[in-house]
Design a protein around this motif. Structure first.
Motif, PDB file in Angstrom:
ATOM      1  N   GLU A  97     -11.150  -0.899  -2.116  1.00 21.19           N
ATOM      2  CA  GLU A  97     -12.217  -0.687  -3.089  1.00 21.19           C
ATOM      3  C   GLU A  97     -12.443  -1.938  -3.933  1.00 21.19           C
ATOM      4  OE1 GLU A  97     -14.653   0.672  -6.387  1.00 21.19           O
ATOM      5  OE2 GLU A  97     -14.530   1.237  -4.280  1.00 21.19           O
ATOM      6  N   VAL A  98     -11.367  -2.568  -4.384  1.00 24.49           N
ATOM      7  CA  VAL A  98     -11.525  -3.705  -5.284  1.00 24.49           C
ATOM      8  C   VAL A  98     -11.997  -4.952  -4.528  1.00 24.49           C
ATOM      9  CG1 VAL A  98      -9.254  -4.821  -5.270  1.00 24.49           C
ATOM     10  CG2 VAL A  98     -10.487  -4.582  -7.419  1.00 24.49           C
ATOM     11  N   CYS A  99     -11.702  -5.035  -3.243  1.00 28.15           N
ATOM     12  CA  CYS A  99     -12.148  -6.189  -2.454  1.00 28.15           C
ATOM     13  C   CYS A  99     -13.656  -6.182  -2.204  1.00 28.15           C
ATOM     14  CB  CYS A  99     -11.415  -6.229  -1.110  1.00 28.15           C
ATOM     15  SG  CYS A  99      -9.693  -6.748  -1.227  1.00 28.15           S
ATOM     16  N   ALA A 100     -14.294  -5.057  -2.461  1.00 26.29           N
ATOM     17  CA  ALA A 100     -15.735  -4.927  -2.212  1.00 26.29           C
ATOM     18  C   ALA A 100     -16.573  -5.330  -3.422  1.00 26.29           C
ATOM     19  CB  ALA A 100     -16.071  -3.493  -1.807  1.00 26.29           C
ATOM     20  N   SER A 101     -15.934  -5.900  -4.468  1.00 21.47           N
ATOM     21  CA  SER A 101     -16.684  -6.307  -5.657  1.00 21.47           C
ATOM     22  C   SER A 101     -16.016  -7.538  -6.262  1.00 21.47           C
ATOM     23  CB  SER A 101     -16.714  -5.175  -6.678  1.00 21.47           C
ATOM     24  OG  SER A 101     -15.467  -5.075  -7.352  1.00 21.47           O
ATOM     25  N   LEU A 102     -16.642  -8.069  -7.316  1.00 21.42           N
ATOM     26  CA  LEU A 102     -16.055  -9.182  -8.055  1.00 21.42           C
ATOM     27  C   LEU A 102     -15.152  -8.705  -9.182  1.00 21.42           C
ATOM     28  CD1 LEU A 102     -19.051 -11.678  -8.285  1.00 21.42           C
ATOM     29  CD2 LEU A 102     -16.909 -12.018  -7.039  1.00 21.42           C
ATOM     30  N   GLN A 103     -14.977  -7.392  -9.302  1.00 17.60           N
ATOM     31  CA  GLN A 103     -14.106  -6.837 -10.329  1.00 17.60           C
ATOM     32  C   GLN A 103     -12.636  -6.972  -9.918  1.00 17.60           C
ATOM     33  OE1 GLN A 103     -15.270  -5.054 -13.395  1.00 17.60           O
ATOM     34  NE2 GLN A 103     -16.927  -6.432 -12.789  1.00 17.60           N
ATOM     35  N   ASN A 104     -11.760  -6.990 -10.919  1.00 18.12           N
ATOM     36  CA  ASN A 104     -10.311  -7.033 -10.670  1.00 18.12           C
ATOM     37  C   ASN A 104      -9.709  -5.649 -10.537  1.00 18.12           C
ATOM     38  OD1 ASN A 104     -10.580  -9.751 -11.070  1.00 18.12           O
ATOM     39  ND2 ASN A 104      -9.309  -9.854 -12.911  1.00 18.12           N
ATOM     40  N   ASN A 162     -12.711 -19.307  -1.797  1.00 21.48           N
ATOM     41  CA  ASN A 162     -13.059 -20.094  -0.609  1.00 21.48           C
ATOM     42  C   ASN A 162     -13.994 -19.297   0.294  1.00 21.48           C
ATOM     43  OD1 ASN A 162     -11.450 -18.240   0.791  1.00 21.48           O
ATOM     44  ND2 ASN A 162      -9.693 -19.618   0.936  1.00 21.48           N
ATOM     45  N   GLU A 163     -14.212 -19.804   1.495  1.00 18.92           N
ATOM     46  CA  GLU A 163     -15.158 -19.153   2.409  1.00 18.92           C
ATOM     47  C   GLU A 163     -14.686 -17.770   2.865  1.00 18.92           C
ATOM     48  OE1 GLU A 163     -12.246 -21.620   4.655  1.00 18.92           O
ATOM     49  OE2 GLU A 163     -13.588 -21.971   2.943  1.00 18.92           O
ATOM     50  N   LYS A 164     -13.379 -17.497   2.755  1.00 20.57           N
ATOM     51  CA  LYS A 164     -12.847 -16.177   3.103  1.00 20.57           C
ATOM     52  C   LYS A 164     -12.755 -15.261   1.881  1.00 20.57           C
ATOM     53  CE  LYS A 164      -9.983 -17.877   6.955  1.00 20.57           C
ATOM     54  NZ  LYS A 164      -8.576 -17.979   7.456  1.00 20.57           N
ATOM     55  N   ASN A 165     -13.231 -15.739   0.752  1.00 15.96           N
ATOM     56  CA  ASN A 165     -13.173 -15.018  -0.530  1.00 15.96           C
ATOM     57  C   ASN A 165     -11.749 -14.834  -1.061  1.00 15.96           C
ATOM     58  OD1 ASN A 165     -16.006 -14.673  -0.926  1.00 15.96           O
ATOM     59  ND2 ASN A 165     -15.984 -13.095   0.654  1.00 15.96           N
ATOM     60  N   ASP A 166     -10.832 -15.688  -0.573  1.00 11.11           N
ATOM     61  CA  ASP A 166      -9.501 -15.776  -1.165  1.00 11.11           C
ATOM     62  C   ASP A 166      -9.555 -16.799  -2.298  1.00 11.11           C
ATOM     63  OD1 ASP A 166      -8.451 -13.994   0.705  1.00 11.11           O
ATOM     64  OD2 ASP A 166      -8.039 -15.601   2.139  1.00 11.11           O
ATOM     65  N   THR A 191     -10.972 -11.227  -2.898  1.00 13.33           N
ATOM     66  CA  THR A 191      -9.647 -10.622  -2.703  1.00 13.33           C
ATOM     67  C   THR A 191      -8.801 -10.681  -3.978  1.00 13.33           C
ATOM     68  OG1 THR A 191      -8.703 -12.694  -1.888  1.00 13.33           O
ATOM     69  CG2 THR A 191      -9.626 -11.192  -0.240  1.00 13.33           C
ATOM     70  N   ILE A 192      -9.386 -11.174  -5.083  1.00  8.90           N
ATOM     71  CA  ILE A 192      -8.663 -11.166  -6.355  1.00  8.90           C
ATOM     72  C   ILE A 192      -8.379  -9.711  -6.736  1.00  8.90           C
ATOM     73  CG2 ILE A 192      -8.782 -11.741  -8.812  1.00  8.90           C
ATOM     74  CD1 ILE A 192     -10.726 -13.998  -8.036  1.00  8.90           C
ATOM     75  N   GLY A 193      -7.143  -9.417  -7.012  1.00 11.65           N
ATOM     76  CA  GLY A 193      -6.783  -8.053  -7.390  1.00 11.65           C
ATOM     77  C   GLY A 193      -6.443  -7.145  -6.226  1.00 11.65           C
ATOM     78  N   ALA A 194      -6.485  -7.657  -4.992  1.00 13.39           N
ATOM     79  CA  ALA A 194      -6.194  -6.795  -3.834  1.00 13.39           C
ATOM     80  C   ALA A 194      -4.765  -6.260  -3.889  1.00 13.39           C
ATOM     81  CB  ALA A 194      -6.421  -7.569  -2.539  1.00 13.39           C
ATOM     82  N   GLY A 195      -3.794  -7.148  -4.101  1.00 15.60           N
ATOM     83  CA  GLY A 195      -2.405  -6.709  -4.182  1.00 15.60           C
ATOM     84  C   GLY A 195      -2.129  -5.888  -5.425  1.00 15.60           C
ATOM     85  N   ASP A 196      -2.738  -6.271  -6.541  1.00 13.67           N
ATOM     86  CA  ASP A 196      -2.556  -5.533  -7.789  1.00 13.67           C
ATOM     87  C   ASP A 196      -3.018  -4.090  -7.628  1.00 13.67           C
ATOM     88  OD1 ASP A 196      -2.010  -8.112  -8.652  1.00 13.67           O
ATOM     89  OD2 ASP A 196      -3.991  -8.372  -9.555  1.00 13.67           O
ATOM     90  N   ASN A 197      -4.119  -3.913  -6.917  1.00 16.06           N
ATOM     91  CA  ASN A 197      -4.667  -2.571  -6.761  1.00 16.06           C
ATOM     92  C   ASN A 197      -4.001  -1.789  -5.643  1.00 16.06           C
ATOM     93  OD1 ASN A 197      -7.163  -1.899  -8.618  1.00 16.06           O
ATOM     94  ND2 ASN A 197      -7.062  -4.112  -8.299  1.00 16.06           N
ATOM     95  N   PHE A 198      -3.365  -2.485  -4.700  1.00 13.77           N
ATOM     96  CA  PHE A 198      -2.460  -1.762  -3.796  1.00 13.77           C
ATOM     97  C   PHE A 198      -1.363  -1.109  -4.633  1.00 13.77           C
ATOM     98  CE2 PHE A 198       1.454  -1.278  -1.492  1.00 13.77           C
ATOM     99  CZ  PHE A 198       1.054  -0.626  -0.330  1.00 13.77           C
ATOM    100  N   ASN A 199      -0.803  -1.880  -5.570  1.00 13.50           N
ATOM    101  CA  ASN A 199       0.227  -1.323  -6.463  1.00 13.50           C
ATOM    102  C   ASN A 199      -0.312  -0.111  -7.218  1.00 13.50           C
ATOM    103  OD1 ASN A 199       1.783  -3.548  -5.692  1.00 13.50           O
ATOM    104  ND2 ASN A 199       1.288  -4.711  -7.532  1.00 13.50           N
TER     105      ASN A 199
END
Length: 314
Positions: free
Chosen positions: A290-297, A89-93, A243-251
């Motif tokens: 770090e992961v939120c700054a790209s389209l990577q997971n 969406n517009e917030k990148n969620d 924000t895809i992968g944000a929580g996964d990469n916190f882990n």
């Protein structure tokens, strides 16, 4: 050498913006964290299942390319690998649609070797799914009995909301086995219709484990630990691409911190000091940002190399 073993789903993530596909890459909640840890120099393994198709071969080769053993990934013939469509969406969620064509989930795998203070990462619907529950639970018990640290990321999607009551016994068993539980406000709103972190900890978590990390999007992270220790950690505002992968990469960052700082299961049970928690949460936030700054997971190879060097210098 300590290692991290993940158990979870594998998918091909196809990412959309303005209803147009812009990226496709291997994914899955635990999978994403394991790839980041592998890139950061942590010894990793992954337990999962996939189809004997082009997507499945892409996923297993991607694991190997990033230093993760795929020997415990079950490859089933005549089965198509799952797909996940993520609409930003517009917030990148992301809002997700999942497609799965496994005729049946079997999860037949050889147990990886587990040593004391190795780490097992598990979570999402995969850790609750009644079809493979017996296999997952027996492996988690095995890991617990062999002295591993069990980190449980609840990560319960709204698409399974109608199953919440039916899955409650499995959820509580996961809480009981876990040394650390992390969950989001969305998870607990769906599961328990509660969003107050302290109330959730008192009524749902504390009886089973003392270590609880509560995340709430851009709101401060709330930590609850042994002896009544509690602290909030603000989220630094960043410009997000996805924000895809944000929580996964916190882990991933948190588990990287456990290994970097040589924190054992016994230390966790006795209670960490504030400085130790600060370093662990900061590590999780760093990987997540770090992961939120790209389209990577997952974190970039360059980010991984820097942390690989940090791990080697300890």
């Amino acid at each position: 050498m300590r290692k991290v073993i993940g158990i979870g789903e594998t998918v091909l993530d196809i990412i959309f913006r303005d209803n147009q596909p812009i990226s496709a890459l291997p994914g899955g909640s635990t999978f994403n964290a394991i790839i980041s840890l592998g890139r950061a120099g942590v010894t990793t393994g992954f337990i999962s299942e996939t189809g004997n198709d082009r997507v499945g071969r892409l996923i297993t080769s991607f694991l190997e390319q990033n230093g993760c053993s795929s020997s415990s990934v079950c490859v089933y013939p005549d089965t198509k690998s799952p797909l996940s469509l993520a609409f930003l969406n517009e917030k990148n969620d992301a809002d997700y649609v999942f497609y799965k064509d496994h005729p049946n989930d079997r999860l037949e795998f050889q147990y990886p070797d587990i040593e004391p203070d190795d780490i097992v990462l598990f979570g999402s619907y995969y850790a609750l799914n009644p079809v493979i529950r017996k296999q997952v639970y027996e492996f988690l018990q095995y890991a617990h009995e062999h002295g591993a640290i069990l980190y449980y990321d609840v990560n319960f999607r709204a698409s399974h909301q109608n199953e919440a009551m039916r899955l409650r016994a499995n959820l509580l068993e996961n809480f009981e086995l876990a040394d650390i539980v992390r969950g989001s406000s969305e998870d607990f709103d769906i599961l328990f219709h509660k969003t107050d972190a302290a109330a959730i900890y008192r009524s749902e978590i504390q009886f089973y484990t003392q270590q609880f990390i509560y995340t709430h999007a851009a709101e401060p992270i709330e930590l609850f630990s042994t002896g009544g220790f509690r602290k909030q950690y603000p989220i630094e505002p960043i410009q997000t691409v996805s924000t895809i992968g944000a929580g996964d990469n916190f882990n991933a960052g948190f588990l990287f911190g456990l290994i970097r700082d040589s924190i054992t299961r016994e230390q966790l049970q006795q209670g960490l000091n504030e400085q130790q928690w600060d370093r662990l949460i900061a590590s999780g936030q760093q990987f997540s940002a770090e992961v939120c700054a790209s389209l990577q997971n997952y974190v970039s190879p360059e980010f991984g190399i820097a942390h690989r060097n940090e791990l080697q210098s300890v």
